[in-house]
Design an enzyme around this catalytic site. Structure first.
Site, PDB file in Angstrom:
ATOM      1  N   CYS A  19       3.978  -0.897  -7.569  1.00 21.19           N
ATOM      2  CA  CYS A  19       2.560  -0.902  -7.557  1.00 21.19           C
ATOM      3  C   CYS A  19       2.104   0.572  -7.129  1.00 21.19           C
ATOM      4  O   CYS A  19       2.893   1.434  -6.775  1.00 21.19           O
ATOM      5  CB  CYS A  19       1.851  -1.839  -6.715  1.00 21.19           C
ATOM      6  SG  CYS A  19       2.455  -1.748  -4.884  1.00 21.19           S
ATOM      7  N   CYS A  22       3.564   2.077  -3.716  1.00 19.87           N
ATOM      8  CA  CYS A  22       4.765   2.521  -3.486  1.00 19.87           C
ATOM      9  C   CYS A  22       4.915   4.015  -4.327  1.00 19.87           C
ATOM     10  O   CYS A  22       5.898   4.562  -3.955  1.00 19.87           O
ATOM     11  CB  CYS A  22       5.872   1.494  -4.205  1.00 19.87           C
ATOM     12  SG  CYS A  22       5.094  -0.195  -4.215  1.00 19.87           S
TER      13      CYS A  22
END
Lengths: 86, 349
Positions: A19, A22
């Site tokens: 996502c 990250c």
């Protein structure tokens, strides 16, 4: 406290399914490593079971030489440099 | 050669407090002059009539965008500063091994105050269940966390009122606990993917030490910037649509067309919200606009809840750890819970 030296090799694992947080953490880690002049092998761990196995419940997470230093947040660049230097 | 320390600004704690105080004063000033300033710009400088459609829509858009951005920036920063960082690992350790009743309460409370990115739902689920937290309690946490979201609550309070925002938080938590308790009555553990129980989770996780004020300010500033950047497009689009509704939908439209009184309005609003995946920041302005035009509060609220609590992408992620029957029962129970809240709200308001 022993501090990492320039040119030293570090083993980095970025934990997260991919996502936005990250991705940001990985980019920021790469920047910090470059600034500190550290060589690193960066591995991305995307499997949720493996992530939970490292004890991380909220992504993103960051392991430096097997030690969990970040979980559940994207730290500031300054904090990240401190964590990587130790 | 040892690595050199980066130049750290010699910011003393006292100076930091002064700066925070200054920022608070500026923020309060801006908040107080906000409405006046837009009155002057829109009705004065632009010459748009207060009573005209365009005038009221433009004024609503500018005033509300500024107000919401101020509220989000200020409150998220303060929340970020004040929130003692409670990592979910610690929450889990607090819940595991407690009496179930306390477990449910803790799960709902922590779910409400800890924000986490939706892609964390699967590691969270595994971490809770593998550590022995009962499935029902885990699900209560998974429902509350997206449902009660700091940005949503702040916007709801700013646009519709503090009392309704508080009502939203309380009913959301009650619904999540009721859903979790109900789900724990059935033998649903067999519908968890077997690998979940095989994961060995370490009990303790990263501990960054005690943060200083400078660390907290840094983290809060960063969090605020991230959140504002994420929600800004949704706020703009949401308020633009809301402004359109304010300007062009006639007052009393929902009452006169019979939509507000229809028994179907709550179920339709709830079901319509499930496939929609929108940031809560885009939904609140719509809720405010249709509520002002006479649509039942329960209907508007049910729509908001189902958009944020249930979304197809999140359900698809959860499919990795929950087998289809569990996923369907979970979705069904939450849907019915949201509809119930909607109907109750419509009846009492």
């Amino acid at each position: 406290v022993r501090r990492r030296q320039e040119g030293e090799d570090v083993d980095i694992k970025v934990l997260g399914p991919g996502c936005r947080n990250c991705v940001t953490l990985e980019a920021r880690t790469r920047e910090a490593l470059e600034e500190l002049g550290l060589d690193a092998t960066i591995e991305k761990v995307t499997d949720p079971a493996a992530i939970a196995g490292y004890g991380v419940l909220a992504t993103p997470g960051l392991l430096v030489d097997g030690e969990l230093v970040v979980a559940g947040q994207v730290p500031s660049a300054r904090r990240l440099r401190e964590q990587l230097r130790r | 050669m040892p690595l050199t320390e980066p130049a750290v600004r010699p910011t003393t704690e006292r100076r930091l407090w002064l700066e925070l105080g200054g920022a608070a004063a500026v923020w309060t000033g801006l908040y107080l002059v906000n409405e006046r300033a837009w009155d002057l710009v829109v009705h004065g400088a632009l010459g748009l009539d207060e009573a005209s459609r365009l005038g009221s829509a433009v004024h609503f858009f500018l005033y509300d965008t500024a107000k919401i951005l101020l509220l989000i920036t200020g409150l998220i920063f303060v929340i970020g500063l004040a929130r003692a960082a409670i990592p979910p690992e610690r929450i889990r350790d607090l819940i595991a091994g407690r009496h179930v009743a306390i477990g449910f309460l803790l799960a709902a409370s922590f779910g409400a105050i800890t924000p986490f990115c939706s892609c964390s739902s699967v590691p969270l689920f595994i971490g809770f269940v593998a550590a022995g937290v009962p499935l029902g309690i885990t699900l209560t946490f998974l429902i509350t966390s997206p449902l009660i979201n700091q940005v949503g609550v702040v916007m709801l309070a700013g646009m519709v009122g503090w009392r309704i925002a508080a009502l939203y938080v309380v009913t959301g938590m009650v619904m999540a606990i009721a859903a979790g308790v109900l789900l724990s009555r059935f033998d649903l553990d067999r519908w968890i993917e077997p690998f979940v129980h095989e994961v060995v989770v370490p009990v303790t996780a990263a501990d960054g030490g005690k943060p200083t004020l400078a660390d907290r300010v840094d983290a809060a500033r960063e969090e605020t910037r991230d959140i504002v950047r994420t929600v800004l497009p949704y706020v703009l689009v949401g308020i633009a649509i809301g402004a359109g509704i304010h300007g062009w939908v006639p007052a009393g439209f929902f009452a006169e067309s019979g939509i507000a009184d229809s028994v179907w309005s709550v179920p339709v609003a709830t079901l319509a919200g499930i496939p929609l995946y929108a940031n809560v920041a885009g939904v609140v302005p719509l809720v405010e606009a249709v509520y002002t035009k006479g649509l039942g509060l329960g209907t508007a609220m049910a729509f908001m809840m189902s958009v944020v609590a249930l979304s197809l992408p999140a359900l698809i992620l959860l499919k990795r750890v929950m087998k289809l029957p569990l996923l369907l029962v979970f979705t069904g129970v939450v849907t019915v819970g949201i509809m119930t809240i909607g109907v109750i709200f419509d009846l009492i308001t």
